[in-house]
Write a protein that holds these residues in place. Structure first.
Motif, PDB file in Angstrom:
ATOM      1  N   LEU A  48      12.318  -3.110  -1.747  1.00 57.38           N
ATOM      2  CA  LEU A  48      12.332  -3.070  -3.204  1.00 57.38           C
ATOM      3  C   LEU A  48      10.967  -3.403  -3.696  1.00 57.38           C
ATOM      4  O   LEU A  48      10.317  -2.642  -4.486  1.00 57.38           O
ATOM      5  CB  LEU A  48      13.535  -3.848  -3.973  1.00 57.38           C
ATOM      6  CG  LEU A  48      14.917  -3.205  -3.690  1.00 57.38           C
ATOM      7  CD1 LEU A  48      15.921  -4.342  -4.354  1.00 57.38           C
ATOM      8  CD2 LEU A  48      14.960  -1.905  -4.548  1.00 57.38           C
ATOM      9  N   VAL A  49      10.308  -4.525  -3.288  1.00 61.19           N
ATOM     10  CA  VAL A  49       9.140  -4.873  -3.889  1.00 61.19           C
ATOM     11  C   VAL A  49       8.053  -3.904  -3.560  1.00 61.19           C
ATOM     12  O   VAL A  49       7.077  -3.680  -4.236  1.00 61.19           O
ATOM     13  CB  VAL A  49       8.692  -6.223  -3.291  1.00 61.19           C
ATOM     14  CG1 VAL A  49       7.427  -6.837  -3.413  1.00 61.19           C
ATOM     15  CG2 VAL A  49       9.794  -7.347  -3.912  1.00 61.19           C
ATOM     16  N   SER A  50       8.146  -3.245  -2.343  1.00 56.29           N
ATOM     17  CA  SER A  50       7.351  -2.512  -1.742  1.00 56.29           C
ATOM     18  C   SER A  50       7.299  -0.930  -2.667  1.00 56.29           C
ATOM     19  O   SER A  50       6.278  -0.695  -2.858  1.00 56.29           O
ATOM     20  CB  SER A  50       7.750  -2.126  -0.324  1.00 56.29           C
ATOM     21  OG  SER A  50       6.850  -1.022   0.373  1.00 56.29           O
ATOM     22  N   ILE A  51       8.429  -0.605  -2.852  1.00 50.97           N
ATOM     23  CA  ILE A  51       8.544   0.435  -3.734  1.00 50.97           C
ATOM     24  C   ILE A  51       8.013   0.474  -5.145  1.00 50.97           C
ATOM     25  O   ILE A  51       7.274   1.104  -5.716  1.00 50.97           O
ATOM     26  CB  ILE A  51      10.063   0.941  -3.869  1.00 50.97           C
ATOM     27  CG1 ILE A  51      10.575   1.345  -2.322  1.00 50.97           C
ATOM     28  CG2 ILE A  51      10.136   2.386  -4.690  1.00 50.97           C
ATOM     29  CD1 ILE A  51      12.080   1.340  -2.127  1.00 50.97           C
ATOM     30  N   VAL A  52       8.363  -0.832  -5.864  1.00 48.88           N
ATOM     31  CA  VAL A  52       7.699  -0.925  -7.087  1.00 48.88           C
ATOM     32  C   VAL A  52       6.279  -1.230  -7.153  1.00 48.88           C
ATOM     33  O   VAL A  52       5.674  -0.422  -7.758  1.00 48.88           O
ATOM     34  CB  VAL A  52       8.345  -2.374  -7.468  1.00 48.88           C
ATOM     35  CG1 VAL A  52       7.619  -2.912  -8.851  1.00 48.88           C
ATOM     36  CG2 VAL A  52       9.862  -2.133  -7.935  1.00 48.88           C
TER      37      VAL A  52
ATOM     38  N   ASP B 194       3.348   4.121  -9.785  1.00 46.57           N
ATOM     39  CA  ASP B 194       2.507   4.000 -10.727  1.00 46.57           C
ATOM     40  C   ASP B 194       2.444   2.898 -11.700  1.00 46.57           C
ATOM     41  O   ASP B 194       3.619   2.436 -12.228  1.00 46.57           O
ATOM     42  CB  ASP B 194       2.796   5.481 -11.693  1.00 46.57           C
ATOM     43  CG  ASP B 194       2.205   6.448 -11.040  1.00 46.57           C
ATOM     44  OD1 ASP B 194       1.456   6.192  -9.760  1.00 46.57           O
ATOM     45  OD2 ASP B 194       2.290   7.490 -11.529  1.00 46.57           O
ATOM     46  N   GLY B 195       1.245   2.035 -11.811  1.00 50.32           N
ATOM     47  CA  GLY B 195       1.363   0.902 -12.686  1.00 50.32           C
ATOM     48  C   GLY B 195       2.175  -0.383 -12.169  1.00 50.32           C
ATOM     49  O   GLY B 195       2.580  -0.966 -12.790  1.00 50.32           O
TER      50      GLY B 195
ATOM     51  N   TYR C 192      11.345  -2.372 -13.543  1.00 50.10           N
ATOM     52  CA  TYR C 192      10.838  -3.537 -12.692  1.00 50.10           C
ATOM     53  C   TYR C 192       9.552  -3.494 -12.514  1.00 50.10           C
ATOM     54  O   TYR C 192       8.974  -2.270 -12.159  1.00 50.10           O
ATOM     55  CB  TYR C 192      11.939  -3.642 -11.531  1.00 50.10           C
ATOM     56  CG  TYR C 192      13.145  -4.115 -12.047  1.00 50.10           C
ATOM     57  CD1 TYR C 192      13.652  -5.318 -12.023  1.00 50.10           C
ATOM     58  CD2 TYR C 192      14.156  -3.146 -12.306  1.00 50.10           C
ATOM     59  CE1 TYR C 192      14.844  -5.629 -12.543  1.00 50.10           C
ATOM     60  CE2 TYR C 192      15.484  -3.484 -12.559  1.00 50.10           C
ATOM     61  CZ  TYR C 192      15.828  -4.838 -12.693  1.00 50.10           C
ATOM     62  OH  TYR C 192      17.321  -5.146 -13.064  1.00 50.10           O
ATOM     63  N   LYS C 193       8.755  -4.595 -12.838  1.00 45.24           N
ATOM     64  CA  LYS C 193       7.476  -4.501 -12.835  1.00 45.24           C
ATOM     65  C   LYS C 193       6.806  -5.632 -11.944  1.00 45.24           C
ATOM     66  O   LYS C 193       7.434  -6.495 -11.903  1.00 45.24           O
ATOM     67  CB  LYS C 193       6.714  -4.463 -14.005  1.00 45.24           C
ATOM     68  CG  LYS C 193       5.110  -4.308 -14.153  1.00 45.24           C
ATOM     69  CD  LYS C 193       4.551  -4.069 -15.318  1.00 45.24           C
ATOM     70  CE  LYS C 193       2.936  -4.179 -15.542  1.00 45.24           C
ATOM     71  NZ  LYS C 193       2.455  -3.161 -14.793  1.00 45.24           N
TER      72      LYS C 193
ATOM     73  N   ARG D 178       0.967  -1.404   0.098  1.00 47.15           N
ATOM     74  CA  ARG D 178      -0.068  -0.069   0.052  1.00 47.15           C
ATOM     75  C   ARG D 178       1.016   1.140   0.081  1.00 47.15           C
ATOM     76  O   ARG D 178       0.590   2.343  -0.612  1.00 47.15           O
ATOM     77  CB  ARG D 178      -0.721  -0.124   1.342  1.00 47.15           C
ATOM     78  CG  ARG D 178      -1.817   1.145   1.101  1.00 47.15           C
ATOM     79  CD  ARG D 178      -2.764   1.109   2.442  1.00 47.15           C
ATOM     80  NE  ARG D 178      -3.640   0.008   2.412  1.00 47.15           N
ATOM     81  CZ  ARG D 178      -4.396  -0.223   3.578  1.00 47.15           C
ATOM     82  NH1 ARG D 178      -4.499   0.334   4.672  1.00 47.15           N
ATOM     83  NH2 ARG D 178      -4.958  -1.447   3.424  1.00 47.15           N
ATOM     84  N   GLU D 179       1.929   1.203   0.675  1.00 52.60           N
ATOM     85  CA  GLU D 179       2.627   2.369   0.709  1.00 52.60           C
ATOM     86  C   GLU D 179       4.467   1.640   1.169  1.00 52.60           C
ATOM     87  O   GLU D 179       4.382   0.619   1.736  1.00 52.60           O
ATOM     88  CB  GLU D 179       2.587   3.307   1.840  1.00 52.60           C
ATOM     89  CG  GLU D 179       2.551   2.561   3.305  1.00 52.60           C
ATOM     90  CD  GLU D 179       1.965   3.454   4.428  1.00 52.60           C
ATOM     91  OE1 GLU D 179       2.855   4.171   5.142  1.00 52.60           O
ATOM     92  OE2 GLU D 179       0.865   3.683   4.400  1.00 52.60           O
TER      93      GLU D 179
END
Lengths: 120, 120
Positions: B48-52, B56-57, B100-101, A22-23
């Motif tokens: 990193l996962v959290s930021i990705v 957006d998207g 990275y998506k 979520r954040e």
């Protein structure tokens, strides 16, 4: 579409309140969450948690945990200790044997933290 | 009471179909699930996962991932590679940078496997 309603196991837990997606989570919460994931990230420990969770009352005697995973009692006890320290199991002694019980909400809380879609 | 409705990311995935707590998981599935958990069980990779996921998207340029975690680009790329190999992220090159998506459903699937209460 995803709908998830999960109780929080312990609102005071440092890792409890920020869903991963979520954040962005801060360094302290990432550290706490990684500790819990590391405790579970082992095939034997996953099987032990799974057996305990599938047992009556989500509790199992250590005597019933050894044969299914095919390891010695000291090794199984070592894995169970790691799961206890991470807050997934509690232990009680009754007679000769130790019994391990799933901590209510502990897996659900971790699950909620990981679920990207539920938090949207 | 807990209600969870989550899509499966990949029904062919060996670890996809046995919730950890509905029935005991076998050794192969425990191995597969532990590999995924190990990939996530690191504070930097969680961040990193959290930021990705919060981008957006659900996609982020590697150039925006380095500063928040305070590590070198090779180190960040190493962590991102582990997350890709575990099926949590995909990578595409556009111009100078790699993007990275988040793989749709990958975290939700893991979440579902861990959730003790949802499977009852």
């Amino acid at each position: 579409m995803t709908v998830t309603l999960l109780p929080m196991a312990d609102p005071q837990d440092a890792a409890c309140c920020t869903p991963l997606t979520r954040e962005t989570i801060d360094a302290d919460r990432a550290e706490e969450l990684s500790r819990k994931l590391k405790a579970l990230a082992d095939p034997t420990r996953l099987r032990l948690v799974s057996i305990v969770a599938a047992s009556d009352g989500e509790e199992a005697c250590v005597c019933d945990l050894i044969e299914p995973v095919g390891l010695s009692q000291p090794t199984v006890s070592h894995h169970l200790k790691i799961l206890m320290e991470a807050g997934f199991l509690t232990r009680s002694k009754r007679g000769t044997w130790a019994y391990y019980k799933l901590v209510p909400g502990a897996l659900g809380q971790l699950s909620q933290l990981l679920d990207v879609t539920a938090s949207r």
